[in-house]
Design a protein around this motif. Structure first.
Motif, PDB file in Angstrom:
ATOM      1  N   LEU A  66       0.410  12.930  -0.154  1.00 30.29           N
ATOM      2  CA  LEU A  66       0.991  11.610   0.126  1.00 30.29           C
ATOM      3  C   LEU A  66       1.098  11.384   1.627  1.00 30.29           C
ATOM      4  O   LEU A  66       0.739  10.314   2.125  1.00 30.29           O
ATOM      5  N   TYR A  79       4.803  20.616  -6.599  1.00 29.05           N
ATOM      6  CA  TYR A  79       5.270  19.343  -6.021  1.00 29.05           C
ATOM      7  C   TYR A  79       4.854  19.228  -4.552  1.00 29.05           C
ATOM      8  O   TYR A  79       4.477  18.167  -4.075  1.00 29.05           O
ATOM      9  N   SER A  98       2.078   6.676  -6.861  1.00 30.22           N
ATOM     10  CA  SER A  98       1.030   7.557  -7.365  1.00 30.22           C
ATOM     11  C   SER A  98       1.499   9.007  -7.299  1.00 30.22           C
ATOM     12  O   SER A  98       1.235   9.808  -8.200  1.00 30.22           O
ATOM     13  N   MET A  99       2.211   9.338  -6.209  1.00 29.20           N
ATOM     14  CA  MET A  99       2.719  10.703  -6.084  1.00 29.20           C
ATOM     15  C   MET A  99       3.773  10.991  -7.144  1.00 29.20           C
ATOM     16  O   MET A  99       3.746  12.044  -7.783  1.00 29.20           O
ATOM     17  N   LEU A 145       1.160   4.067  -2.990  1.00 29.71           N
ATOM     18  CA  LEU A 145       0.800   5.473  -2.770  1.00 29.71           C
ATOM     19  C   LEU A 145       1.957   6.385  -3.176  1.00 29.71           C
ATOM     20  O   LEU A 145       1.748   7.421  -3.818  1.00 29.71           O
ATOM     21  N   VAL A 146       3.190   5.973  -2.834  1.00 26.58           N
ATOM     22  CA  VAL A 146       4.357   6.773  -3.219  1.00 26.58           C
ATOM     23  C   VAL A 146       4.445   6.851  -4.753  1.00 26.58           C
ATOM     24  O   VAL A 146       4.701   7.914  -5.323  1.00 26.58           O
ATOM     25  N   THR A 156       0.840  -1.206   0.000  1.00 26.23           N
ATOM     26  CA  THR A 156       0.000   0.000   0.000  1.00 26.23           C
ATOM     27  C   THR A 156       0.867   1.246   0.000  1.00 26.23           C
ATOM     28  O   THR A 156       0.645   2.175  -0.780  1.00 26.23           O
ATOM     29  N   VAL A 157       1.879   1.245   0.879  1.00 22.69           N
ATOM     30  CA  VAL A 157       2.748   2.421   1.007  1.00 22.69           C
ATOM     31  C   VAL A 157       3.478   2.688  -0.313  1.00 22.69           C
ATOM     32  O   VAL A 157       3.482   3.817  -0.810  1.00 22.69           O
ATOM     33  N   ASP A 199      -4.170   2.506  -8.094  1.00 22.68           N
ATOM     34  CA  ASP A 199      -3.961   2.860  -6.694  1.00 22.68           C
ATOM     35  C   ASP A 199      -5.303   2.880  -5.941  1.00 22.68           C
ATOM     36  O   ASP A 199      -5.444   2.336  -4.854  1.00 22.68           O
ATOM     37  N   HIS A 201      -3.380   6.028 -11.143  1.00 23.95           N
ATOM     38  CA  HIS A 201      -4.128   6.401  -9.940  1.00 23.95           C
ATOM     39  C   HIS A 201      -5.337   5.496  -9.748  1.00 23.95           C
ATOM     40  O   HIS A 201      -5.709   5.179  -8.627  1.00 23.95           O
ATOM     41  N   PHE A 252      -4.555  13.796  -6.866  1.00 21.14           N
ATOM     42  CA  PHE A 252      -3.739  13.035  -7.816  1.00 21.14           C
ATOM     43  C   PHE A 252      -4.430  12.962  -9.183  1.00 21.14           C
ATOM     44  O   PHE A 252      -3.794  13.097 -10.218  1.00 21.14           O
ATOM     45  N   TYR A 280       1.570  17.680  -3.714  1.00 20.14           N
ATOM     46  CA  TYR A 280       1.547  16.223  -3.863  1.00 20.14           C
ATOM     47  C   TYR A 280       2.190  15.532  -2.666  1.00 20.14           C
ATOM     48  O   TYR A 280       1.732  14.485  -2.221  1.00 20.14           O
ATOM     49  N   ALA A 326       2.203  11.607 -10.497  1.00 18.75           N
ATOM     50  CA  ALA A 326       1.512  12.902 -10.509  1.00 18.75           C
ATOM     51  C   ALA A 326       2.540  14.031 -10.650  1.00 18.75           C
ATOM     52  O   ALA A 326       2.324  14.999 -11.376  1.00 18.75           O
ATOM     53  N   MET A 327       3.669  13.880  -9.965  1.00 15.96           N
ATOM     54  CA  MET A 327       4.729  14.886 -10.037  1.00 15.96           C
ATOM     55  C   MET A 327       5.331  14.969 -11.433  1.00 15.96           C
ATOM     56  O   MET A 327       5.781  16.049 -11.850  1.00 15.96           O
ATOM     57  N   VAL A 351      -7.214  10.927  -3.403  1.00 18.71           N
ATOM     58  CA  VAL A 351      -6.584  10.516  -4.670  1.00 18.71           C
ATOM     59  C   VAL A 351      -7.341  11.120  -5.854  1.00 18.71           C
ATOM     60  O   VAL A 351      -6.742  11.692  -6.771  1.00 18.71           O
ATOM     61  N   LEU A 378      -0.590   8.396   3.763  1.00 14.68           N
ATOM     62  CA  LEU A 378       0.165   7.437   4.577  1.00 14.68           C
ATOM     63  C   LEU A 378      -0.343   7.433   6.015  1.00 14.68           C
ATOM     64  O   LEU A 378      -0.515   6.374   6.619  1.00 14.68           O
ATOM     65  N   LEU A 424      10.907  10.668 -13.000  1.00 13.87           N
ATOM     66  CA  LEU A 424       9.782  10.377 -12.106  1.00 13.87           C
ATOM     67  C   LEU A 424       8.946   9.202 -12.628  1.00 13.87           C
ATOM     68  O   LEU A 424       8.492   8.367 -11.844  1.00 13.87           O
TER      69      LEU A 424
END
Lengths: 209, 96
Positions: B19, B12, A76-77, A73-74, A69-70, A195, A192, B60, B15, A80-81, B56, B23, A97
């Motif tokens: 995140l 950035y 997904s970030m 999620l990372v 899960t962690v 995710d 996403h 996102f 985001y 997006a970045m 999300v 978490l 990225l």
């Protein structure tokens, strides 16, 4: 149509970011309803076999589920970045990225491989003798849904990785750029979605026991 | 394509904040489901999942910056899904 007669005539520019976005969302809706149907099947069977689901879920490793899960999620970030980086004109950052996201996606699959491997070594797979002989109907349903839903999700991870491959290629050769970001945007939307589905799979299979 | 000029660039930093929130919610849901809450365990786990998915979708998946009709379409699909769940359970809960 002159274009059909002369192979070298340029095609008109059909780039339309808004239509691309709508198209992607419509596809995402079909995916949501596909997994949504499975979630309904899960919830009805859970309602009918509460104790068996409770017992069977103990078999799953919460740590490996939480770890996946962690990292998802990372990832997904990071994807997006990459859109932000592309819009700012930082091509190399955008590629880096997406590559990071790709690597995390591979990591997710590797964890899944070991997780399923442990189940297989315990004799648990769809239709295995141990499942059919020693488990109750409810436990068989739980593991059947577990393999189908996490398997279908893993399949989506693989598709996401393939789309990322195209996005990386596009950004690298300049066809995907700050003025034409649709491929990268849609790649991000798809990732996403993957995710989003996992956000529900994780508590339903790993946490509720 | 006038919309391109107005295209919102999400920083950035935002985001990263999202995140961190995701978490925290993940670990909170692990924590809360490890406590024996009986029937509320499922509800608690789902509540956390819903909040996470809203984050999300909003940030996102860019819905916050999208045109209203896209938000409406997404809301509509989720509404259909909720209706199907409700109808299904009305059936199972009230079967004789």
């Amino acid at each position: 149509m002159a274009e059909h007669q002369h192979a070298h005539v340029e095609h008109p520019d059909m780039y339309d970011p808004e239509s691309s976005k709508i198209g992607m969302w419509l596809f995402i809706f079909t995916e949501l309803l596909l997994f949504g149907g499975l979630f309904i099947v899960y919830s009805v069977y859970r309602y009918m076999n509460p104790d068996a689901f409770h017992l069977a879920a103990e078999e799953l490793n919460t740590f490996i589920g939480a770890f996946n899960t962690v990292i998802l999620l990372v990832s997904s970030m990071t994807i997006a970045m990459s859109t932000t980086a592309l819009q700012k004109g930082h091509k190399k950052v955008a590629i880096a990225l997406v590559v990071i996201t790709f690597i995390i996606g591979i990591g997710f699959l590797v964890n899944k491989y070991f997780e399923w491997g442990i189940k297989f070594s315990h004799g648990i797979w769809p239709g295995s003798e141990q499942m059919l002989n020693e488990m109750s109907q409810g436990e068989i349903l739980f593991f059947g849904l577990y393999f189908v839903m996490t398997g279908l999700h893993a399949l989506h991870i693989i598709v996401g990785l393939i789309i990322m491959g195209f996005a990386i290629k596009g950004v690298a050769n300049g066809k995907v750029n700050a003025k034409r970001p649709s491929l990268l945007d849609n790649c991000g939307l798809y990732w996403h979605l993957v995710d989003l589905i996992w956000i529900f799979l994780f508590p339903l299979f790993y946490l509720i026991h | 394509m006038s919309e391109d000029k107005h295209h919102h660039i999400v920083p950035y930093r935002l985001y990263v904040i999202v995140l961190v929130a995701l978490l925290v919610l993940t670990f909170a849901s692990i924590g809360i489901t490890s406590i024996e809450l009986g029937e509320f365990t499922v509800a608690a786990a789902l509540l956390f999942a819903v909040v996470k998915s809203v984050l999300v979708l909003t940030y996102f998946m860019h819905l916050k910056y999208d045109k209203p009709y896209i938000k409406l379409m997404v809301a509509f699909v989720f509404a259909i899904f909720v209706v199907v769940i409700v109808i299904t359970f009305l059936d199972y809960l009230y079967r004789v």
